[in-house]
Design an enzyme around this catalytic site. Structure first.
Site, PDB file in Angstrom:
ATOM      1  N   ARG A 143       0.852  -1.189   0.000  1.00 33.89           N
ATOM      2  CA  ARG A 143       0.000   0.000   0.000  1.00 33.89           C
ATOM      3  C   ARG A 143       0.884   1.235   0.000  1.00 33.89           C
ATOM      4  O   ARG A 143       1.884   1.292   0.725  1.00 33.89           O
ATOM      5  CB  ARG A 143      -0.906  -0.008   1.237  1.00 33.89           C
TER       6      ARG A 143
ATOM      7  N   TYR B 159      -3.190  11.064   6.759  1.00 32.30           N
ATOM      8  CA  TYR B 159      -3.473   9.674   7.108  1.00 32.30           C
ATOM      9  C   TYR B 159      -2.497   8.717   6.396  1.00 32.30           C
ATOM     10  O   TYR B 159      -2.261   8.857   5.198  1.00 32.30           O
ATOM     11  CB  TYR B 159      -4.916   9.286   6.724  1.00 32.30           C
TER      12      TYR B 159
ATOM     13  N   ASP C 216      -5.235   3.893  -0.128  1.00 32.12           N
ATOM     14  CA  ASP C 216      -6.400   4.127   0.724  1.00 32.12           C
ATOM     15  C   ASP C 216      -6.780   5.602   0.666  1.00 32.12           C
ATOM     16  O   ASP C 216      -6.018   6.462   1.127  1.00 32.12           O
ATOM     17  CB  ASP C 216      -6.059   3.707   2.162  1.00 32.12           C
TER      18      ASP C 216
ATOM     19  N   HIS D  68      -9.286   6.804   2.265  1.00 33.55           N
ATOM     20  CA  HIS D  68      -9.774   7.081   3.623  1.00 33.55           C
ATOM     21  C   HIS D  68     -10.966   8.041   3.664  1.00 33.55           C
ATOM     22  O   HIS D  68     -10.957   9.030   4.410  1.00 33.55           O
ATOM     23  CB  HIS D  68      -8.621   7.561   4.507  1.00 33.55           C
TER      24      HIS D  68
ATOM     25  N   GLU E 200      -9.037   2.165  -2.134  1.00 32.99           N
ATOM     26  CA  GLU E 200      -9.871   1.852  -0.975  1.00 32.99           C
ATOM     27  C   GLU E 200     -10.606   3.083  -0.456  1.00 32.99           C
ATOM     28  O   GLU E 200     -10.049   4.188  -0.465  1.00 32.99           O
ATOM     29  CB  GLU E 200      -8.945   1.284   0.108  1.00 32.99           C
TER      30      GLU E 200
ATOM     31  N   GLU F  38     -14.203  -1.131   5.720  1.00 34.77           N
ATOM     32  CA  GLU F  38     -13.574  -1.335   7.037  1.00 34.77           C
ATOM     33  C   GLU F  38     -14.424  -0.804   8.180  1.00 34.77           C
ATOM     34  O   GLU F  38     -14.273  -1.256   9.311  1.00 34.77           O
ATOM     35  CB  GLU F  38     -12.154  -0.738   7.084  1.00 34.77           C
TER      36      GLU F  38
ATOM     37  N   ARG G 164     -13.880  -5.109   2.505  1.00 36.09           N
ATOM     38  CA  ARG G 164     -12.790  -4.705   3.402  1.00 36.09           C
ATOM     39  C   ARG G 164     -13.108  -4.882   4.884  1.00 36.09           C
ATOM     40  O   ARG G 164     -12.355  -4.404   5.743  1.00 36.09           O
ATOM     41  CB  ARG G 164     -12.481  -3.218   3.147  1.00 36.09           C
TER      42      ARG G 164
ATOM     43  N   GLU H 140      -4.702  -7.627   4.584  1.00 36.06           N
ATOM     44  CA  GLU H 140      -3.892  -6.530   5.130  1.00 36.06           C
ATOM     45  C   GLU H 140      -3.113  -7.042   6.340  1.00 36.06           C
ATOM     46  O   GLU H 140      -3.649  -7.766   7.172  1.00 36.06           O
ATOM     47  CB  GLU H 140      -4.804  -5.372   5.560  1.00 36.06           C
TER      48      GLU H 140
ATOM     49  N   TRP I 239     -12.196  12.090   8.315  1.00 36.05           N
ATOM     50  CA  TRP I 239     -10.780  11.745   8.524  1.00 36.05           C
ATOM     51  C   TRP I 239     -10.474  10.410   7.892  1.00 36.05           C
ATOM     52  O   TRP I 239     -11.224   9.476   8.031  1.00 36.05           O
ATOM     53  CB  TRP I 239     -10.452  11.685  10.022  1.00 36.05           C
TER      54      TRP I 239
HETATM   55  O1  EZ4 Z   1      -7.683   4.015   9.710  1.00 36.88           O
HETATM   56  O2  EZ4 Z   1      -7.684   0.936  11.475  1.00 36.88           O
HETATM   57  O3  EZ4 Z   1      -6.933   0.466   5.790  1.00 36.88           O
HETATM   58  N1  EZ4 Z   1      -6.697   0.730   6.916  1.00 36.88           N
HETATM   59  C1  EZ4 Z   1      -7.159   1.791   7.600  1.00 36.88           C
HETATM   60  C2  EZ4 Z   1      -6.783   1.862   9.055  1.00 36.88           C
HETATM   61  C3  EZ4 Z   1      -7.833   2.626   9.869  1.00 36.88           C
HETATM   62  C4  EZ4 Z   1      -7.677   2.301  11.315  1.00 36.88           C
HETATM   63  C5  EZ4 Z   1      -8.786   2.924  12.138  1.00 36.88           C
HETATM   64  O4  EZ4 Z   1      -8.872   2.345  13.384  1.00 36.88           O
HETATM   65  O5  EZ4 Z   1      -7.829   2.612   7.028  1.00 36.88           O
HETATM   66  O6  EZ4 Z   1      -5.526   2.446   9.206  1.00 36.88           O
HETATM   67 CO    CO Z   2      -8.532   1.778   5.206  1.00 36.95          CO
END
Ligand code: EZ4
Ligand code: CO
Length: 409
Positions: A147, A159, A217, A219, A243, A269, A290, A346, A409
């Protein structure tokens, strides 16, 4: 086989973890992970105050019945707290059943569909040279899929980017939750991110070649049309997946993204039931599921979601950051080995104190994971070691835009 005791263990070796330990009248024990990053104590209370009293005296073999009873008898359904609590019970009961059978858990799920489980690791950098170092370091560790997360010029913290460079000699440990009484604030600018990211992927592909599967990701930070644009712009770099390109609540957002790009999409997730995937799967809007076993009602529901996804050639990409405990990781690995539609797993290695508390039989070798062949999940919890590390308040960060608006976030 009667449940005699159920204990909720909150421990904070490298970070907070919540674990359920169930003991039966014939002395078998089972473990389940109930860790919900930044909201740990709410699940601990849900379990200790409202679930443990319901478990005592039940038949430990009746896993499906326990799941349905906990899901339906509460009246209030779904949600991350409830579903993490149900997951912990479910996984602990699977652990016990497999120990009673004298088999590793994957045998009870149909046996191994493959020999080993492809893992992806997490490279990041504050600039391209640091990112390339991090990618090479992951390749040296054996990772076959990586990743890629990058800082964005003008933003203070982003992030997925480790605060220390890979070359610092310190253990690479991207742990977004901070041990502090209040969550930290980060800044965000989607347009700056969208301008920067394609060039970073171009530089990475130029350096490491076309073969290595690369993931990214988003996010939850883009609007559907922004995500569509990014997906199109990343097509030349052949991502394994993009992702969480949009916030997860709106399943139809993925329809718009899908119409514009062939970049594979992964999401889930923060999902906790099969209903979060209903449209995404039947309308084939995603490529990878995920969810974490820990946050999605355990093995029982994850198996159902993944069997549903299999009909549409949608594969697994089970969540495995460090806030999933070794117990939750082991549960994921047994499922990964058994299901036919496995995609990728992962994997972010836990720290030394976590490994002291949770003894693990799963292995990581040459980029592949395996759950091991001990009866059950293959995880032992050292209660004395757990007791040495009491809970510490810790929160995930949150974002604000330049004008002060709160942003995902
Ligand atoms: O931000 O698990 O793909 N992985 C992620 C993680 C999440 C954290 C949040 O608790 O996006 O890093
Ligand atoms: Co993620």
């Amino acid at each position: 086989m009667i449940i005699e005791k159920a204990e909720v263990i909150v421990t904070s070796p490298d970070r907070n973890f919540v674990t359920l330990k169930i003991t039966t009248d014939d002395g078998l024990t089972g473990l389940g992970d109930a860790t919900l990053n930044g909201r740990e104590l709410s699940v601990a209370s849900y379990l200790a105050d409202h679930v443990v009293p319901l478990l005592i005296g039940r038949d430990a073999h009746r896993i499906e019945d326990a799941w349905q009873f906990l899901y339906r008898s509460a009246y209030w359904r779904r949600g991350p707290v409830t579903m993490a609590a149900i997951a912990a019970v479910d996984v602990a009961l699977w652990d016990i059943k497999a120990k009673a059978a004298g088999m590793p858990l994957y045998q009870l799920l149909g046996g191994a569909s493959r020999d080993k489980i492809l893992a992806y690791g997490h490279a990041s950098g504050r600039d391209v040279p640091e990112l390339l170092d991090s990618i090479r370091h992951h390749q040296e560790l054996g990772y076959k899929a990586i990743r890629v997360q990058t800082a964005v010029p003008g933003l203070k913290a982003v992030y997925g980017v480790a605060s220390q460079p890979q070359t610092s000699g310190k253990r690479y440990d991207y742990e977004p939750a901070q041990r502090a009484p209040l969550p930290t604030e980060e800044d965000w600018d989607t347009r700056a991110y969208l301008r920067h990211l394609p060039g970073v992927f171009e530089a990475v592909r130029n350096e490491i070649g076309a073969e290595v599967p690369l993931l990214h990701d988003g996010h939850h930070r883009m609007t559907p049309i922004q995500a569509a644009k990014l997906g199109k712009e990343l097509e030349p770099y052949d991502l394994f997946w993009l992702e969480d390109c949009t916030p997860a609540e709106n399943q139809d957002a993925l329809r718009l993204v899908r119409h514009h790009t062939t970049t594979p999409l992964a999401i889930g997730e923060i999902f906790n039931t099969v209903f979060d995937y209903q449209t995404l799967i039947k309308d084939q809007l995603i490529d990878y599921v995920r969810s974490a076993v820990t946050h999605t009602g355990g093995i029982t529901q994850m198996k159902k979601i993944l069997d549903y996804a299999a009909q549409y050639q949608i594969k697994s990409g089970i969540h495995g950051p460090t806030d999933i405990s070794p117990v939750g990781m082991a549960a994921a690995l047994h499922l990964d080995l058994a299901i036919h539609n496995f995609g990728i797993q992962e994997y972010m290695q836990h720290g030394q104190y976590t490994n002291e508390v949770f003894q693990q039989s799963f292995t990581f070798e040459d980029g592949y994971l395996h759950p091991g062949n001990k009866p059950g999940l293959g995880i032992d919890l050292d209660m004395d070691a757990a007791g040495k590390y009491p809970y510490q308040t810790a929160y995930l960060p949150y974002n604000r835009l330049i004008d002060g608006t709160v942003h995902d976030w």
